[in-house]
Write a protein that holds these residues in place. Sequence first.
Motif, PDB file in Angstrom:
ATOM      1  N   ILE A 202       0.766  -1.183   0.162  1.00 14.65           N
ATOM      2  CA  ILE A 202      -0.071   0.137  -0.188  1.00 14.65           C
ATOM      3  C   ILE A 202       0.825   1.477  -0.060  1.00 14.65           C
ATOM      4  CG2 ILE A 202      -1.640   1.591   1.199  1.00 14.65           C
ATOM      5  CD1 ILE A 202      -2.710  -1.344   2.318  1.00 14.65           C
ATOM      6  N   ALA A 203       1.840   1.288   0.649  1.00 16.28           N
ATOM      7  CA  ALA A 203       2.777   2.374   1.075  1.00 16.28           C
ATOM      8  C   ALA A 203       3.509   2.855  -0.434  1.00 16.28           C
ATOM      9  CB  ALA A 203       4.102   2.011   1.811  1.00 16.28           C
ATOM     10  N   LEU A 204       3.883   1.600  -1.185  1.00 19.77           N
ATOM     11  CA  LEU A 204       4.330   1.878  -2.417  1.00 19.77           C
ATOM     12  C   LEU A 204       3.384   2.363  -3.508  1.00 19.77           C
ATOM     13  CD1 LEU A 204       6.609  -1.609  -2.748  1.00 19.77           C
ATOM     14  CD2 LEU A 204       7.432   0.985  -2.795  1.00 19.77           C
ATOM     15  N   GLU A 205       2.158   1.908  -3.408  1.00 15.48           N
ATOM     16  CA  GLU A 205       1.176   2.315  -4.138  1.00 15.48           C
ATOM     17  C   GLU A 205       0.891   4.122  -4.095  1.00 15.48           C
ATOM     18  OE1 GLU A 205      -2.063   0.767  -5.773  1.00 15.48           O
ATOM     19  OE2 GLU A 205      -1.246  -1.255  -6.126  1.00 15.48           O
TER      20      GLU A 205
ATOM     21  N   ALA B 123       3.780   5.797  -5.379  1.00 17.47           N
ATOM     22  CA  ALA B 123       3.770   5.978  -7.036  1.00 17.47           C
ATOM     23  C   ALA B 123       2.784   6.941  -7.350  1.00 17.47           C
ATOM     24  CB  ALA B 123       3.346   4.688  -7.425  1.00 17.47           C
ATOM     25  N   ALA B 124       1.676   7.189  -6.586  1.00 16.70           N
ATOM     26  CA  ALA B 124       0.633   8.119  -6.925  1.00 16.70           C
ATOM     27  C   ALA B 124       1.186   9.578  -6.712  1.00 16.70           C
ATOM     28  CB  ALA B 124      -0.700   7.780  -6.074  1.00 16.70           C
ATOM     29  N   ARG B 125       1.716   9.689  -5.536  1.00  9.64           N
ATOM     30  CA  ARG B 125       2.249  10.947  -5.212  1.00  9.64           C
ATOM     31  C   ARG B 125       3.236  11.540  -6.286  1.00  9.64           C
ATOM     32  NH1 ARG B 125       3.103  14.321  -0.339  1.00  9.64           N
ATOM     33  NH2 ARG B 125       5.006  15.213  -0.294  1.00  9.64           N
ATOM     34  N   VAL B 126       4.168  10.783  -6.376  1.00  9.68           N
ATOM     35  CA  VAL B 126       5.220  10.956  -7.453  1.00  9.68           C
ATOM     36  C   VAL B 126       4.753  11.294  -8.671  1.00  9.68           C
ATOM     37  CG1 VAL B 126       7.352  10.173  -8.514  1.00  9.68           C
ATOM     38  CG2 VAL B 126       7.180   9.747  -6.093  1.00  9.68           C
TER      39      VAL B 126
ATOM     40  N   SER C 150       7.125  18.380  -7.626  1.00 15.06           N
ATOM     41  CA  SER C 150       7.974  18.847  -6.495  1.00 15.06           C
ATOM     42  C   SER C 150       8.274  17.651  -5.617  1.00 15.06           C
ATOM     43  CB  SER C 150       7.332  19.908  -5.967  1.00 15.06           C
ATOM     44  OG  SER C 150       6.184  19.320  -5.433  1.00 15.06           O
ATOM     45  N   VAL C 151       7.946  16.382  -5.863  1.00 16.21           N
ATOM     46  CA  VAL C 151       7.901  15.262  -4.848  1.00 16.21           C
ATOM     47  C   VAL C 151       9.255  14.437  -5.608  1.00 16.21           C
ATOM     48  CG1 VAL C 151       6.881  13.061  -4.016  1.00 16.21           C
ATOM     49  CG2 VAL C 151       5.437  15.144  -4.415  1.00 16.21           C
ATOM     50  N   HIS C 152      10.063  14.013  -4.707  1.00 16.74           N
ATOM     51  CA  HIS C 152      11.211  13.151  -5.245  1.00 16.74           C
ATOM     52  C   HIS C 152      11.310  11.725  -4.838  1.00 16.74           C
ATOM     53  CE1 HIS C 152      13.392  16.938  -6.256  1.00 16.74           C
ATOM     54  NE2 HIS C 152      12.880  17.489  -5.131  1.00 16.74           N
ATOM     55  N   LEU C 153      11.272  11.041  -5.790  1.00 11.84           N
ATOM     56  CA  LEU C 153      11.128   9.655  -5.340  1.00 11.84           C
ATOM     57  C   LEU C 153      12.006   8.938  -4.325  1.00 11.84           C
ATOM     58  CD1 LEU C 153       9.865   6.809  -6.104  1.00 11.84           C
ATOM     59  CD2 LEU C 153      11.524   6.721  -7.852  1.00 11.84           C
ATOM     60  N   GLU C 154      13.336   9.530  -4.607  1.00 14.60           N
ATOM     61  CA  GLU C 154      14.358   9.040  -3.168  1.00 14.60           C
ATOM     62  C   GLU C 154      13.875   9.181  -1.939  1.00 14.60           C
ATOM     63  OE1 GLU C 154      18.990   9.866  -2.289  1.00 14.60           O
ATOM     64  OE2 GLU C 154      18.380  10.055  -4.265  1.00 14.60           O
TER      65      GLU C 154
ATOM     66  N   ILE D  28      10.919   7.062  -0.928  1.00 10.98           N
ATOM     67  CA  ILE D  28      11.192   5.495  -0.644  1.00 10.98           C
ATOM     68  C   ILE D  28      12.015   5.588   0.579  1.00 10.98           C
ATOM     69  CG2 ILE D  28      13.073   3.788  -1.341  1.00 10.98           C
ATOM     70  CD1 ILE D  28      10.548   4.118  -3.193  1.00 10.98           C
ATOM     71  N   GLN D  29      12.984   6.744   1.134  1.00  7.94           N
ATOM     72  CA  GLN D  29      13.400   6.541   2.473  1.00  7.94           C
ATOM     73  C   GLN D  29      12.272   6.830   3.436  1.00  7.94           C
ATOM     74  OE1 GLN D  29      15.760  10.228   2.308  1.00  7.94           O
ATOM     75  NE2 GLN D  29      17.622   9.280   1.149  1.00  7.94           N
ATOM     76  N   ASN D  30      11.160   7.244   3.362  1.00 10.16           N
ATOM     77  CA  ASN D  30      10.117   7.260   4.137  1.00 10.16           C
ATOM     78  C   ASN D  30       8.965   5.892   4.035  1.00 10.16           C
ATOM     79  OD1 ASN D  30      10.674   9.851   5.248  1.00 10.16           O
ATOM     80  ND2 ASN D  30       9.591  10.670   3.396  1.00 10.16           N
ATOM     81  N   LEU D  31       9.416   4.992   3.467  1.00 10.40           N
ATOM     82  CA  LEU D  31       8.606   3.686   2.810  1.00 10.40           C
ATOM     83  C   LEU D  31       8.429   3.171   4.324  1.00 10.40           C
ATOM     84  CD1 LEU D  31       7.238   1.719   1.137  1.00 10.40           C
ATOM     85  CD2 LEU D  31       9.544   0.697   0.772  1.00 10.40           C
ATOM     86  N   SER D  32       9.580   2.854   4.959  1.00  5.69           N
ATOM     87  CA  SER D  32       9.287   2.195   6.388  1.00  5.69           C
ATOM     88  C   SER D  32       8.238   2.965   7.302  1.00  5.69           C
ATOM     89  CB  SER D  32      10.593   1.932   7.031  1.00  5.69           C
ATOM     90  OG  SER D  32      10.373   1.158   7.941  1.00  5.69           O
ATOM     91  N   THR D  33       8.595   4.174   7.476  1.00  2.00           N
ATOM     92  CA  THR D  33       7.445   5.028   8.244  1.00  2.00           C
ATOM     93  C   THR D  33       5.946   4.594   7.753  1.00  2.00           C
ATOM     94  OG1 THR D  33       9.568   6.479   8.758  1.00  2.00           O
ATOM     95  CG2 THR D  33       7.068   7.186   8.998  1.00  2.00           C
ATOM     96  N   TYR D  34       5.979   4.899   6.370  1.00  2.00           N
ATOM     97  CA  TYR D  34       4.552   4.931   5.838  1.00  2.00           C
ATOM     98  C   TYR D  34       4.024   3.479   6.141  1.00  2.00           C
ATOM     99  CZ  TYR D  34       5.820   8.905   2.998  1.00  2.00           C
ATOM    100  OH  TYR D  34       6.154  10.307   2.427  1.00  2.00           O
TER     101      TYR D  34
END
Length: 67
Positions: free
Chosen positions: A29-32, A35-38, A43-47, A50-56
């Motif tokens: 879900i976090a990856l989806e 992807a939607a946000r990016v 102005s959103v940076h993928l890197e 991805i660094q926030n993936l665990s927190t999400y």
Amino acid sequence: MSVTIQAAALNSANAAYNAQDKRALAVGIALELIAARVSSSASVHLEQEIQNLSTYADQIQAAFNAS
């Protein structure tokens, strides 16, 4: 709503899903969401996302446990 998010919503309370299964759902879900946000804003940076993936995923998993 994406198929992944729908499946997670339906299955998050399923007793047959162990902690590892629920974590995998939360990460998916976090990856989806990333992807939607990016894809929606220049102005959103993928890197950074991805660094926030665990927190999400942690926050999504906490929401599963609250329901």
